[in-house]
Enzyme design. Sequence first.
Site, PDB file in Angstrom:
ATOM      1  N   LYS A   1       0.867  -1.183   0.000  1.00  0.00           N
ATOM      2  CA  LYS A   1       0.000   0.000   0.000  1.00  0.00           C
ATOM      3  C   LYS A   1       0.897   1.225   0.000  1.00  0.00           C
ATOM      4  O   LYS A   1       2.044   1.161   0.445  1.00  0.00           O
ATOM      5  CB  LYS A   1      -0.884   0.018   1.250  1.00  0.00           C
TER       6      LYS A   1
ATOM      7  N   GLY B   1     -20.413   7.143   1.124  1.00  0.00           N
ATOM      8  CA  GLY B   1     -19.456   7.591   0.113  1.00  0.00           C
ATOM      9  C   GLY B   1     -20.125   7.809  -1.222  1.00  0.00           C
ATOM     10  O   GLY B   1     -21.301   7.469  -1.430  1.00  0.00           O
TER      11      GLY B   1
ATOM     12  N   ASP C   1      -6.825   4.022  -4.860  1.00  0.00           N
ATOM     13  CA  ASP C   1      -7.518   3.838  -3.581  1.00  0.00           C
ATOM     14  C   ASP C   1      -8.220   5.181  -3.348  1.00  0.00           C
ATOM     15  O   ASP C   1      -8.423   5.937  -4.314  1.00  0.00           O
ATOM     16  CB  ASP C   1      -6.523   3.479  -2.455  1.00  0.00           C
TER      17      ASP C   1
ATOM     18  N   ASN D   1     -15.489   5.977  -6.371  1.00  0.00           N
ATOM     19  CA  ASN D   1     -15.485   4.881  -7.338  1.00  0.00           C
ATOM     20  C   ASN D   1     -16.153   3.613  -6.795  1.00  0.00           C
ATOM     21  O   ASN D   1     -16.929   2.950  -7.490  1.00  0.00           O
ATOM     22  CB  ASN D   1     -14.021   4.620  -7.735  1.00  0.00           C
ATOM     23  N   VAL D   2     -15.865   3.289  -5.544  1.00  0.00           N
ATOM     24  CA  VAL D   2     -16.374   2.043  -4.973  1.00  0.00           C
ATOM     25  C   VAL D   2     -17.891   2.125  -4.759  1.00  0.00           C
ATOM     26  O   VAL D   2     -18.642   1.225  -5.160  1.00  0.00           O
ATOM     27  CB  VAL D   2     -15.631   1.720  -3.659  1.00  0.00           C
ATOM     28  N   ALA D   3     -18.354   3.220  -4.163  1.00  0.00           N
ATOM     29  CA  ALA D   3     -19.787   3.406  -3.929  1.00  0.00           C
ATOM     30  C   ALA D   3     -20.533   3.433  -5.266  1.00  0.00           C
ATOM     31  O   ALA D   3     -21.619   2.848  -5.404  1.00  0.00           O
ATOM     32  CB  ALA D   3     -20.027   4.705  -3.165  1.00  0.00           C
TER      33      ALA D   3
HETATM   34  O1  2IT Z   1      -7.911  -1.722  -1.207  1.00  0.00           O
HETATM   35  C1  2IT Z   1      -7.764  -2.219  -2.342  1.00  0.00           C
HETATM   36  O2  2IT Z   1      -7.843  -3.440  -2.525  1.00  0.00           O
HETATM   37  C2  2IT Z   1      -7.486  -1.327  -3.449  1.00  0.00           C
HETATM   38  N1  2IT Z   1      -7.418  -0.122  -3.229  1.00  0.00           N
HETATM   39  C3  2IT Z   1      -7.221  -1.857  -4.829  1.00  0.00           C
HETATM   40  C4  2IT Z   1      -5.800  -2.272  -4.970  1.00  0.00           C
HETATM   41  C5  2IT Z   1      -5.397  -2.714  -6.344  1.00  0.00           C
HETATM   42  O3  2IT Z   1      -4.193  -3.011  -6.475  1.00  0.00           O
HETATM   43  O4  2IT Z   1      -6.203  -2.758  -7.267  1.00  0.00           O
END
Ligand code: 2IT
Length: 447
Positions: free
Chosen positions: A124, A236, A164, A239-241
């Site tokens: 990360k 949120g 992220d 992108n995820v939401a």
């Molecule tokens: O928390 C996660 O799994 C991500 N932000 C995606 C990480 C990725 O390498 O696609």
Amino acid sequence: MNTNNIMARLEAKYPLEKEYLQAVREVLETIEETYNQHPEFEKAKIVERIVEPDRIFTFRVTWVDDKGEIQTNLGYRIQFNSAIGPYKGGLRFHKAVTPSMLKFLGFEQTFKNALTTLPMGGAKGGSDFDPVGKSDAEIMRFCQAFMLELWNNIGPDTDVPAGDVGVGGREIGYLDGMYKKLAREYNTGVLTGKGMTWGGSILRPEATGYGALYFTQHVLAQAGKEIKGCKIALSGFGNVAWGAAKKAIQLGAKIVAISGPDGVCEIPEGLTPEMNDYMLVMRASNHDKVEDLATRFPGKTVFTPGKKSWSVKCDIALPCAFQNELNGDDAAELIKNGTWCCCEVSNMGCTPEAIHTFQSKGILFAPGKAVNAGGVATSGLEMTQNAAHLAWTADEVDAKLHQIMSSIHEQCLQYGTREDGSIDYVKGANVAGFMKVATAMLEQGII
Ligand code: 2IT
């Protein structure tokens, strides 16, 4: 091994690293029993080794803002564990980023990546750069300055960053452009989440949210329920939401709330596809206010400042924003309002108190490591396509994503089924991820 002894040592060593300590404790508490059935793990000191990152890069990032003023931020890349493959994990740009936050994320990533069935180690990174209020040109200059420091430590077979919080397609573009200029390598495989014309995988933007909904479907099916007609509150609007809402709507559920740092938007009639797509505009604006949805769609949404989505009546809660965004009080309020399932889409979205409340009240609960793994899994699929110099169709990627989420659910059942037949998804995901990484470490000797 004894969780409390190990935690006491880590707490003394890293007294200020709250999130890291929280993430490690959760994993150790759930794996302790299994670990102690394997004396070979104890002998190889696997647990002492697995909680420490392989290495941490910290660097200064200096750039010039639109007013001509010089700005200085800190950048990091934490290469956590490479036992099962090259380092893999996102970059987070957020004003609250600290080494503790990235260590917790890198630690979790290691087990999550193991669950995906693909050969990826854990990493990360990110920066305390605050994208809120920044112009596009400022974002570009920051990304370029960040990559100027990072490029020498990453590569398609060593460490592959992605997005992220605060890092999406736009940022990956600027980072990748600068990487190519510096490294003079044009093989497109060093970052994932790329654009569709330069090596990106179709469905990667949707994958975290889609995968989360596929996993939620498995959790519900296991409990004899279905998602169609369910009311969902999510947090949120990134992108995820966005991806989670899109798939939830396709599956016939109703999104009744989304939220931001400023408050919650209730949507009694449910989020429409048009409102769903407006989340992309809201994210790209760097304004960071969910109230913008209510302004754009007056009459259809009710904005309440200072409130979270967890005050809205729903069947299923999907935290999709940030760690510890759903606490014990929120869990109690949800349960009081009739919520019967919570699938964590954000990384460590629920506090330990919230998880305890859900589990002790018999609420279906699944942790981020399992639920959101479709994102990094599709990054893994992007790496495969890049390495083979080809691009799969949406149907091919979606079929693989389905297969992966189903396998993760199976792994949770394998290691998390309680005596009474109910499923402890937290234990299941942690033990399954741990067993894979620990076995790989054992077989590779003392390194
Ligand atoms: O928390 C996660 O799994 C991500 N932000 C995606 C990480 C990725 O390498 O696609």
